[in-house]
Enzyme design. Structure first.
Site, PDB file in Angstrom:
ATOM      1  N   GLU A 160       0.880  -1.171   0.000  1.00 24.78           N
ATOM      2  CA  GLU A 160       0.000   0.000   0.000  1.00 24.78           C
ATOM      3  C   GLU A 160       0.908   1.208   0.000  1.00 24.78           C
ATOM      4  OE1 GLU A 160      -1.709   3.206   1.317  1.00 24.78           O
ATOM      5  OE2 GLU A 160      -2.177   2.068   3.122  1.00 24.78           O
ATOM      6  N   CYS A 195      -2.328   8.923   2.801  1.00 27.73           N
ATOM      7  CA  CYS A 195      -2.199   8.654   1.364  1.00 27.73           C
ATOM      8  C   CYS A 195      -3.539   8.671   0.646  1.00 27.73           C
ATOM      9  CB  CYS A 195      -1.500   7.314   1.143  1.00 27.73           C
ATOM     10  SG  CYS A 195      -2.262   5.962   2.057  1.00 27.73           S
ATOM     11  N   GLU A 240       3.520  13.383  -4.586  1.00 33.22           N
ATOM     12  CA  GLU A 240       2.880  13.291  -3.274  1.00 33.22           C
ATOM     13  C   GLU A 240       3.630  14.159  -2.275  1.00 33.22           C
ATOM     14  OE1 GLU A 240       1.020   9.824  -0.470  1.00 33.22           O
ATOM     15  OE2 GLU A 240       3.034   9.473  -1.238  1.00 33.22           O
TER      16      GLU A 240
END
Length: 485
Positions: A258, A292, A390
């Protein structure tokens, strides 16, 4: 301050070969406690202990595994106040988040997989009639799908939630009959050791759960490359995930990854803008953007572009930033000074790239702590790094679009594909658009999640799915058993 923490290896608490280092409270910059620095050899020893314990644990009755997980959940509930206080000190989470989204979710996941241990692991496959041939006589052949534990699982966990994330790995892995080596994030590992305490008190057999820790890269590497490890479950950055996957590939270790996200919030001109703002606003407030799944990339139709910006600016104005232990605080600190500096470098980059700074962009006037003010950039374009990369902080970028096709194209123009979101008053369009988004999950007019639905990412956001029964599947191998009727 807590005392010096030992490692859990083979059922024993042992002193770390590398001594200890200080865990820092990101809100006060004070020392929370001393975390252990394991050596490579100690990590290998932990993996070997898990290997030795696997045969016995994998053959225990599901009811026995369920009972241990249930007792662990009871202990977590009993100690919840102290656990939440420690989690808050390590992570800088607000009081409500530490109690409700960290410790309480950790307890709930142990509870869920106590039930999961009792879920059927055998599924009948319809019989097949075979004609006589090179493979044998004619006959009717029955078949059974059987889910078996993978073996020894290394669980490498993220720093943003030291309760929910480790519990979401450890509990389903144990429920399926695996043994584990847990490597917490070095920024806040003390909470994970408390989870191990609960499991030991709950009666987990020696070697079934092992916890190692350290700041050195070699600690994580050993937890991945140990010959005793069969699977690696990792939550963290895409860059680190890629390196882990390369090592796993050499010996065909199973993986559950993940990884990063840059969630797109696709807002159409018929959307409920107040609902959209509440959803997007979680980026600023929930874990201070260190999540996230956050909708950090707002792709909004031009007809409501300025109206949405105005509402987002107003929303930011009602977000108190500061001491996470104070009542009313919504935005706490980032996890470390290094991460604060990284997020601030992206804010400066946004200015240089020509984005319009609408709110934030300056360090809050606080004496101590690693804070970044909620920051909003408008008039962004897809070629900007602040749109593509990100940031993992309380920073939202806004990109305009004209029609549905352009909006979908912009939302999909990312290396990430974890969670995207659609806001529209036209439910048929919202579902139509959702099906075209290249993401593991799509929220329609909500950021809420169904905790039995599969969770994971497309593209560079990950490999595999967990949550609910999907986590039990993730920590198992599928075996086919065939026999003549």
């Amino acid at each position: 301050m807590t005392g010096a923490q030992g490692l859990l290896i083979g059922g024993e608490w042992v002193a770390p070969d590398g001594g200890h280092y200080e865990v820092i409270n990101p809100a006060t910059e004070e020392v929370v406690g001393l975390a252990p620095e394991a050596s490579r050899d100690q990590v290998y020893e932990a993996a070997d202990a898990a290997r030795d314990a696997f045969d016995s644990w994998s053959r225990t009755k599901p009811e026995e595994r369920a009972a241990v997980l249930d007792r662990a959940a009871d202990i977590i509930r009993r100690e919840a106040a102290g656990y939440a206080q420690l989690a808050q000190a390590e992570t800088g989470a607000t009081t409500g988040t530490a109690r409700g989204m960290q410790v309480a979710v950790g307890e709930a996941r142990f509870r869920r997989y106590a039930r999961g241990a009792l879920e059927p692991t055998e599924t009948a496959i319809p019989p097949q009639i075979n004609e006589a041939g090179p493979m044998g006589k004619a006959g009717v052949f029955g078949a059974l799908e059987v889910r078996q534990p993978v073996g020894v699982v290394t669980c490498i966990t993220s720093y943003n939630n030291p309760w929910a994330n480790p519990a979401g790995k450890i509990a389903p892995a144990l429920a399926m009959g695996n043994t584990v080596v847990v490597k917490p994030a070095p920024q806040d590992p003390l909470s994970v050791f408390k989870m191990a305490d609960a499991l030991v008190e709950a009666g987990i057999p020696p070697g079934v759960v092992n916890v190692v820790n350290g700041t050195a890269v070699g600690v994580g590497e050993a937890a991945v490359d140990s010959p005793s490890v069969d699977m690696v479950s990792f939550t963290g950055s895409t860059q680190v995930g890629q390196r882990i996957a390369e090592v796993c590939g050499r010996s065909m270790k199973r993986q559950l990854m993940e990884l990063g996200g840059k969630g797109a919030a696709l807002v159409f001109d018929d959307a409920d803008l107040d609902s959209a703002v509440l959803g997007i606003g979680t980026t600023f407030s929930f874990y201070s953007g260190q999540i996230c799944t956050a909708p950090t990339r707002v792709v909004v139709q031009r007809g409501v572009y300025e109206a949405l910006l105005e509402k987002l600016v107003a929303y930011i104005g009602y977000l108190p930033v500061g001491d996470p232990t104070a009542p009313g605080t919504v935005v706490g600190p980032l996890i470390s000074a290094a991460h604060r500096d990284r997020v601030e470098s992206y804010v400066e980059l946004g200015r240089k790239e020509g984005a319009r700074l609408v709110a934030g962009g300056v360090r809050p006037d606080l004496e101590r702590g690693f804070y970044v003010a909620p920051t909003l950039f408008a008039d962004c374009t897809h070629d900007m790094r602040i749109v593509r990369e990100e940031i993992f902080g309380p920073v939202v970028v806004v990109v305009p679009f004209d029609d549905e096709e352009e909006g979908i194209a912009l939302a999909n123009a990312s290396q990430y594909g974890l969670l995207n979101y659609v806001w529209s008053g036209d439910v048929a369009r919202a579902f139509r658009v959702a099906r075209r988004l290249r993401a593991g999950g799509v929220g329609i007019n909500t950021i809420g999640r169904n905790m039995e639905a599969p969770f994971g990412g497309f593209k560079r956001s990950g490999v595999g799915r967990d949550v609910g029964s999907y986590a039990l599947h993730a920590y198992s191998e599928v075996q086919a058993v065939v026999w003549p009727g």
